[in-house]
Enzyme design. Structure first.
Site, PDB file in Angstrom:
ATOM      1  CB  SER A 245       3.032   1.721   6.124  1.00  0.00           C
ATOM      2  OG  SER A 245       1.780   1.466   6.676  1.00  0.00           O
TER       3      SER A 245
ATOM      4  CG  HIS B 200      -0.391   0.140   2.519  1.00  0.00           C
ATOM      5  ND1 HIS B 200      -0.173  -0.920   3.367  1.00  0.00           N
ATOM      6  CD2 HIS B 200       0.042   1.225   3.182  1.00  0.00           C
ATOM      7  CE1 HIS B 200       0.359  -0.496   4.494  1.00  0.00           C
ATOM      8  NE2 HIS B 200       0.493   0.812   4.407  1.00  0.00           N
TER       9      HIS B 200
ATOM     10  CG  ASP C  54       0.114  -4.204   2.849  1.00  0.00           C
ATOM     11  OD1 ASP C  54       0.237  -3.592   1.777  1.00  0.00           O
ATOM     12  OD2 ASP C  54       0.030  -3.641   3.956  1.00  0.00           O
TER      13      ASP C  54
END
Length: 433
Positions: free
Chosen positions: A275, A162, A195
């Site tokens: 992230s 992402h 992911d």
């Protein structure tokens, strides 16, 4: 009591290039809003997924301020302190004392300017690892954001899918090192299901690769360190412990793609921008990739308090899964995952996970794959799987995450019920994208 929601960190930190604005969003014990969990730290805004919750903005407090009498008391105290200070200055300025005053301490600096620390301490580990952790800035059109990544063998950088999603869809990407130097990068491969993404920077300028640890050897209570760029603050180090293992977490990213993670839960502070950053153990080995956080969103906590940002519930993709997927992306440009060859009914609310019956809207190509693992093992539409590989299954997400944690070709025991009959079978997991 409202359950926390989970959200991908990547989309939490945003900025407007046209206005040149700053980002609008944004453990260890020597020691660490919600959408499904939310990928932490990346940075490009995506359309809300089914489990996303908006990041709350602070609201004016409803509490009354201190009384006038309290201000008077405070004013008196300040005045007294100021008066005392003035008197002291007067003595120094007008007194008969001569000479200097030594208040002690040593302000000598190292000839090299180095701050050496025990290599096994948090500071020592941070000194070694921070140079190999990067900020990844991605832009697409007039919007963009930032996440984190880290250097691995072969001159590659591992991060979250992402984080790089906007670059995949036509945006541009820049890697920023801890010393401020920058380089461009290209996407080598990305996998929405796990992911995980791998990028190739134009140069590493001598940065060393981090070492992967064994996430299967983790125990609840183990100390961990998270390194990343929360809210655009590169090189940020936070500490905490492993709070839980095998925590089923699902996130919804850009384009409605869902990721399923059998996550390592930690109380190390993780915020938007973290992230794709590493979660490391006491040896400085990567045992997870920070990917999601849970928040209470705009839920009220009492009469005038709200909770937002990190609340000590962060989730990392286990390193063993990261390494497996990253190697596939580097070697093949894509990743494959274990499958059972059956469509799971995600709307089922009972105990266990039910194989969908004919006509389920979420199933394409039938509920049982002809000749697939489930059919060979004797499973049928409507069967309810209650245990997988010896672990009890309480819901559909939990089954999917348990399957994704395995590899194609693995043999597993499956317990299921058909009507009132309970049975057990063995199947060999197949391969799918």
């Amino acid at each position: 009591r409202q359950r926390p929601t989970f959200s991908p960190h990547h989309y939490e930190q945003q900025y407007d290039q046209q206005r040149h604005a700053a980002p609008s969003y944004g453990g260890w014990n020597n020691q660490p809003q919600a959408r499904p969990p939310q990928p932490p730290g990346g940075g490009y805004p995506a359309q809300p997924g089914p489990n996303w919750a908006p990041v709350p903005a602070p609201e004016p407090s409803g509490r009354r301020g201190p009384s006038t009498s309290l201000f008077l008391v405070v004013s008196v105290v300040i005045a007294l302190l100021a008066g005392a200070l003035g008197a002291g200055v007067g003595v120094l300025a007008t007194g008969d004392h001569t000479g200097t005053v030594d208040l002690g301490g040593d302000n000598k600096t190292s000839t090299t300017g180095a701050k050496n620390r025990d290599p096994g301490s948090v500071a020592g580990i941070a000194q070694r690892l921070v140079p190999s952790v990067v900020m990844i800035k991605v832009t697409n059109g007039t919007e963009g954001g930032a996440g984190t990544g880290f250097v691995v063998n072969g001159g590659y950088i591992v991060t979250n899918n992402h984080v790089v999603a906007p670059a995949v869809s036509g945006g541009s990407m820049q890697v920023v090192f801890s010393d401020g130097k920058t380089t461009t990068a290209t996407v080598v491969g990305h996998d929405a299901t796990s992911d995980i993404a791998v990028i190739k920077p134009g140069t590493l300028a001598g940065r060393k690769a981090l070492t992967f640890g064994d996430s299967d050897s983790l125990a609840v209570g183990d100390p961990v360190i998270a390194i990343g760029s929360p809210l655009g603050l590169a090189g940020t180090v936070t500490t905490g412990i492993v709070s839980a293992l095998n925590r089923p977490v699902s996130t919804s990213g850009e384009g409605g793609e869902s990721s399923f993670i059998n996550a390592v839960q930690t109380d190390a502070a993780i915020n938007p921008g973290n992230s794709g950053g590493p979660l490391v153990d006491s040896k400085g080995e990567v045992i997870g990739v920070n990917s999601a956080i849970a928040t209470l969103g705009s839920q009220s906590l009492g009469s005038d308090k709200q909770q937002s940002g990190s609340i000590g519930l962060g989730f990392a993709i286990p390193s063993n899964q990261v390494r497996k997927v990253a190697q596939q992306l580097i070697n093949n440009g894509k990743a494959t995952h274990a499958v059972i060859g059956a469509c799971i009914d995600m709307s089922y609310q009972g105990g266990g996970a039910r194989i969908a019956t004919d006509g389920a809207q979420s199933c394409k190509g039938g509920t049982i794959t002809a000749g697939g693992p489930a059919e060979k093992a004797g499973l049928k539409a409507g069967d309810i799987i209650t245990a997988f590989d010896g672990k009890a299954i309480s819901g559909s997400d939990e089954l999917i995450m348990a399957i994704r944690a395995k590899s194609p070709g693995d043999r597993v025991q499956v317990a299921y019920t058909r009507g009132s009959q309970r049975s057990t079978t063995e199947l060999t997991l197949g391969e799918g994208n």
